[in-house]
Design an enzyme around this catalytic site. Structure first.
Site, mmCIF file in Angstrom:
data_model
loop_
_atom_site.group_PDB
_atom_site.id
_atom_site.type_symbol
_atom_site.label_atom_id
_atom_site.label_comp_id
_atom_site.label_asym_id
_atom_site.label_seq_id
_atom_site.Cartn_x
_atom_site.Cartn_y
_atom_site.Cartn_z
ATOM 1 N N GLY A 1 0.838 -1.204 0.000
ATOM 2 C CA GLY A 1 0.000 0.000 0.000
ATOM 3 C C GLY A 1 0.860 1.237 0.000
ATOM 4 N N PRO A 2 0.231 2.404 -0.220
ATOM 5 C CG PRO A 2 -1.373 4.031 -0.619
ATOM 6 C CD PRO A 2 -1.205 2.581 -0.424
ATOM 7 N N PRO A 3 2.553 4.906 1.123
ATOM 8 C CG PRO A 3 4.280 6.325 0.517
ATOM 9 C CD PRO A 3 3.019 5.748 0.013
ATOM 10 N N GLY A 4 2.569 5.499 4.651
ATOM 11 C CA GLY A 4 1.816 6.104 5.748
ATOM 12 C C GLY A 4 0.469 5.480 6.033
ATOM 13 C CB VAL A 5 -1.738 3.036 4.437
ATOM 14 C CG1 VAL A 5 -2.148 4.060 3.424
ATOM 15 C CG2 VAL A 5 -0.783 2.017 3.871
ATOM 16 N N GLY A 6 0.105 2.571 7.422
ATOM 17 C CA GLY A 6 0.185 1.751 8.627
ATOM 18 C C GLY A 6 0.815 0.383 8.447
ATOM 19 C CB THR B 1 6.181 0.412 9.394
ATOM 20 O OG1 THR B 1 6.516 0.666 8.051
ATOM 21 C CG2 THR B 1 7.403 0.091 10.193
ATOM 22 C CB SER C 1 -5.723 3.778 -15.425
ATOM 23 O OG SER C 1 -5.127 4.854 -14.761
ATOM 24 C CE LYS D 1 -6.463 5.150 -11.044
ATOM 25 N NZ LYS D 1 -6.489 4.192 -12.131
HETATM 26 P P1 ADP Z 1 3.792 2.709 6.286
HETATM 27 O O1 ADP Z 1 4.689 1.693 6.863
HETATM 28 O O2 ADP Z 1 2.609 2.133 5.569
HETATM 29 O O3 ADP Z 1 4.468 3.724 5.461
HETATM 30 P P2 ADP Z 1 3.464 3.557 9.011
HETATM 31 O O4 ADP Z 1 3.172 2.243 9.598
HETATM 32 O O5 ADP Z 1 4.811 4.113 9.194
HETATM 33 O O6 ADP Z 1 3.110 3.533 7.469
HETATM 34 O O7 ADP Z 1 2.382 4.580 9.526
HETATM 35 C C1 ADP Z 1 2.608 5.949 9.712
HETATM 36 C C2 ADP Z 1 1.882 6.446 10.918
HETATM 37 O O8 ADP Z 1 0.492 6.394 10.728
HETATM 38 C C3 ADP Z 1 2.165 5.624 12.149
HETATM 39 O O9 ADP Z 1 2.344 6.476 13.232
HETATM 40 C C4 ADP Z 1 0.894 4.805 12.332
HETATM 41 O O10 ADP Z 1 0.668 4.530 13.676
HETATM 42 C C5 ADP Z 1 -0.154 5.718 11.771
HETATM 43 N N1 ADP Z 1 -1.268 4.950 11.211
HETATM 44 C C6 ADP Z 1 -1.385 4.521 9.938
HETATM 45 N N2 ADP Z 1 -2.539 3.849 9.765
HETATM 46 C C7 ADP Z 1 -3.172 3.885 10.939
HETATM 47 C C8 ADP Z 1 -4.432 3.365 11.401
HETATM 48 N N3 ADP Z 1 -5.248 2.684 10.594
HETATM 49 N N4 ADP Z 1 -4.766 3.582 12.675
HETATM 50 C C9 ADP Z 1 -3.941 4.266 13.490
HETATM 51 N N5 ADP Z 1 -2.773 4.787 13.134
HETATM 52 C C10 ADP Z 1 -2.372 4.596 11.866
#
Ligand code: ADP
Length: 765
Positions: free
Chosen positions: A348-353, A355, A672, A715
């Site tokens: 998934g895209p960055p920052g979606v949780g 890690t 697309s 999208k």
């Molecule tokens: P990724 O690895 O996908 O780039 P991260 O795991 O680093 O993203 O997530 C970035 C931040 O967003 C973290 O602090 C994480 O706790 C928070 N976060 C992302 N998705 C959620 C979620 N569904 N619920 C709570 N916090 C989330």
């Protein structure tokens, strides 16, 4: 007439002629002994029975016995009779009879038809062997030889000796039943040879054991001596102490024996290297690396999946499907007691949780968490290490991770597996393949470490941004779990339920002291972030909280509740960073496509212009190869359907066409945009106005078929953010609408199409 005598049966004991034995009898046999004394001149036939049964069955009694004489009798205070019997000769028994409570037997003497010369030679041979035997054996002494040398017949000699040699009971029976003295002689020789072999083997074992002991003792003594000598010379240096310390650490290392052996070897080498040797450091680092690895240490897993589920729910908002997949995965791993199922890959895209989810899994199942990133890695050695001969060599990232973990069963996150590349230095993906393969990773071999390291206890989890970019062979091994971007409202929920708590906590302020309304958070999401996930949002909110904390500290008003209003955002975060790219007005030659980029979904306005020329196609805006192809396909489609689409063919041939997709700094690719490109071209060429509230996504073929696309959820989020009201989507993507949040589905009209003509017809209506 045959001789008759009473018998004494004995079990597990053999009386041979020319030997003596003692026996003890209870009450019953008193009478028998008396009878033998009184009526049979102390003579009796001793039957050696090779059986454990007390019952006497005539038929199973042996047909051979030994005529013996009672030479001594005594009665103990408890009325036990003890007799000593002297064996005289073997006799052949023809019959057993029962009379007056005693068993008798009729017997004949046995004739040993021996050859005198043969027997004499045999005696000589036996004597010679006896001499040798007493010299080497611990069992018999010189005195035995002296006794044997005085015996006159082979018959006596063999019986006497058989009894004294360390042979089994079974073998004694064989001696008893062998009536030929010559053959008994051969048996004696056989037993001598056997004994000699045994003695030799014993000696060999002895010397081996002693050698081992000696070596250890010798080494110890020499080391101690060396120490003393060095001390005397004032020559004891740091290295000696160090070697001692390393030796102790190796001894107490929790690792397989072969690893320890390897280390001892290396230590020896280290010890012998002169202090100026360049190899000294290499050797020392190697030992340190080996000592620092968790070879066998493991942590105990938490198998309570309910708790795991709860902890995932607590740490992550939504993501229901993803969490269920993770729990299912753990359940299977638990049931099969192995991690041999495919490796989880969170995409998934960055920052979606991704890690943070992996981290939550680790802490929920009570495993150590280790993360490495392989994005940008193009050298295989970064993963599997460099050989020690290489200057500055180190183990690869996997082994480094294991060292950090400190146990051999951590949860090991390998980030960005879609961003590796290969070059002349090898293919990191194929190295990863080996590491992730449960059949092979038990014997993972790092170039630096050289010894096999067992990775089979590690729980690997991988992440990637784009599924298309994961090397095919790797993808095969992975269980892909898709995480899509969040809508504004999902982000709002995450911010309120998770991020604010987390941020306030890490800034040492109570979350109650910061009052921030939904409207303000939405404002931050819309104007200060552009992302699919919530990482930037987290950063911006942290900026606000940091400034609030600073104010509170400066004004010393610890308990004040600070209310953040929309107007303050400028103060906290500066001017809004992002503006919408959507068409601000409806214009000919501009059509909204939809893109799925690093930042999630977005609207992608496509602009087309044409001017006098020779049919050239100009493409600008950092388009990738696939998108360029889409543009060419769109143009060809229009050319071949020009009359249906009301496009003037002459204009097409006599013009140069320029297609531009703004925000040239961002690379755009993927098929697309096909129908959006086609529509933008038609719009420009036919003056067809396409409303700014319309967007479209779908791949187009030369025949005008509309093929499905990926990332519909993202999208849709992008379209929704940009006030789009109608979206053309490929018909085959209809099922994906289920993934689109309801709040968006209610606001946008989705128009599924199978052929491009359906788009056209709808627009010209
Ligand atoms: P990724 O690895 O996908 O780039 P991260 O795991 O680093 O993203 O997530 C970035 C931040 O967003 C973290 O602090 C994480 O706790 C928070 N976060 C992302 N998705 C959620 C979620 N569904 N619920 C709570 N916090 C989330």
């Amino acid at each position: 007439m045959k001789n008759t005598l009473p018998i004494i049966p004995i079990q597990n004991l053999v009386l041979l002629p020319n030997n003596e034995i003692s026996l003890e009898f209870g009450q019953i046999s008193h009478a028998l002994i008396n009878k033998i004394e009184e009526s049979f001149n102390n003579e009796v036939i001793v039957i050696s029975q090779n059986s454990h049964s007390d019952e006497i069955i005539f038929d199973s009694l042996p047909k051979m016995g030994v005529l013996a004489k009672i030479i001594h009798k005594s009665v103990s205070a408890s009325n036990l009779v003890r007799i000593e019997l002297s064996g005289k000769k073997r006799v052949e028994i023809s019959e057993y009879t029962w009379s007056d409570n005693f068993i008798y037997c009729a017997f004949d003497d046995i004739v040993d038809g021996y050859d005198e010369k043969e027997n004499a030679a045999m005696m000589r041979k036996i004597l010679a062997e006896t001499k040798e035997y007493v010299r080497t054996s611990n069992y018999l002494s010189e005195a035995f030889y002296n006794l044997v040398s005085k015996i006159n017949t082979l018959d006596q000699m063999t019986d006497f000796m058989a009894y004294k040699l360390p042979v089994t009971l079974h073998r004694l029976y064989s001696y008893l039943y062998e009536t030929s003295s010559y053959r008994r002689g051969i048996m004696i020789l056989e037993d001598f040879y056997m004994e000699q072999d045994i003695v030799n083997i014993e000696r060999e074992i002895d010397s081996k054991v002693r050698k081992n002991l000696d070596n250890n003792q010798k080494e110890f003594v020499l080391r101690e001596k060396l120490k003393v000598i060095k001390q005397e010379l004032g020559d004891i240096n740091v290295k000696d102490d160090e070697v001692e310390e390393l030796r102790e650490r190796i001894k107490s290392l929790n690792a397989r024996e072969e690893i320890k052996d390897r280390l001892f070897q290396e230590l020896k080498k280290y010890e012998s290297l002169p202090s100026m040797s360049p190899e000294l450091n290499i050797s020392r680092s190697y030992i340190e690396w080996m000592l620092s690895l968790p070879w066998e240490d493991v942590t105990e897993d938490n198998h309570d999946l309910k708790k795991v589920k709860k902890s995932l729910d607590d740490s992550h908002y939504g993501l229901e499907k993803v969490k269920t997949r993770i729990i299912e995965y753990l359940a299977v791993a638990e049931k099969t007691k192995s991690l041999k199922s495919p490796i989880l890959c969170l995409v998934g895209p960055p920052g979606v949780g991704k890690t943070s989810l992996a981290f939550s899994i680790a802490s929920a199942i009570n495993r150590k968490f280790i993360k490495i990133t392989v994005g940008g890695v193009h050298d295989e050695a970064e993963i599997v290490g460099h050989r020690r001969t290489y200057i500055g060599a180190n183990p690869g990232r996997i082994i480094q991770g294991m060292k950090k973990a400190g146990c051999s069963n951590p949860l090991f996150l390998i980030d960005e597996i879609d961003k590796m590349s290969k070059d002349y230095k090898g293919d990191p993906a194929s190295a990863l393949l080996e590491i992730l393969d449960p059949e092979q990773n038990q014997y993972f071999s790092d170039n630096y470490i050289e010894e096999a390291y067992d990775l089979s206890r590690v729980m690997f989890v991988t992440t990637a941004n784009y599924i298309e970019d994961i090397p095919e062979a790797l993808k095969d091994r992975l269980e892909i779990v898709m995480l899509s971007g969040y809508t504004e409202y999902e982000k709002l929920d995450i911010a309120k339920k998770h991020l604010m708590d987390k941020i306030c906590d890490s800034h040492g302020i109570d979350v109650k002291n910061v009052s921030i309304s939904n409207q303000v958070i939405l404002e931050v999401i819309r104007n200060y972030t552009k992302e699919a996930g919530v990482r930037e949002l987290e950063r911006q909110l942290a900026n606000i909280v940091r400034k609030i904390v600073t104010d509170l500290v400066l004004t010393k008003e610890d308990d004040k509740v600070v209310k953040v209003v929309k107007e303050d955002l400028n103060k906290y975060l500066g001017r809004p960073k992002y503006r919408n790219l959507t068409k601000t007005e409806t214009k000919v030659g501009v059509v909204n496509g939809l893109a799925y980029t690093y930042y999630g979904g977005d609207v992608l306005p496509i602009e087309v212009n044409y001017f006098k020329g020779t049919g050239n196609l100009v493409l600008t805006g950092s388009l990738g190869e696939v998108m360029k192809e889409s543009a060419r396909i769109a143009l060809s489609y229009i050319k071949s359907n020009h009359s249906k689409l009301k496009v003037n063919y002459d204009t097409l041939v006599n013009s140069d066409i320029h297609i531009h997709v703004p925000e040239g700094a961002i690379r755009k690719d993927g098929p697309s945009a096909g129908i959006a490109l086609t529509t933008a071209l038609i719009s420009a060429l036919t003056d067809l106005k396409v409303e700014k509230t319309i967007a479209m996504t779908g791949e187009i073929t030369l025949r005008g078929n509309v093929l499905p696309i990926g990332g519909l959820k993202e999208k849709s989020i992008g379209a929704y953010k940009n006030n789009v009201k109608q979206v053309f989507i490929p018909f085959d993507n209809l099922p994906d609408l289920e993934d689109v949040p309801e709040e968006i589905r209610n606001k946008i009209e989705y128009i599924p199409v199978k052929k491009y003509t359906e788009v056209y017809e709808k627009l010209v209506k």
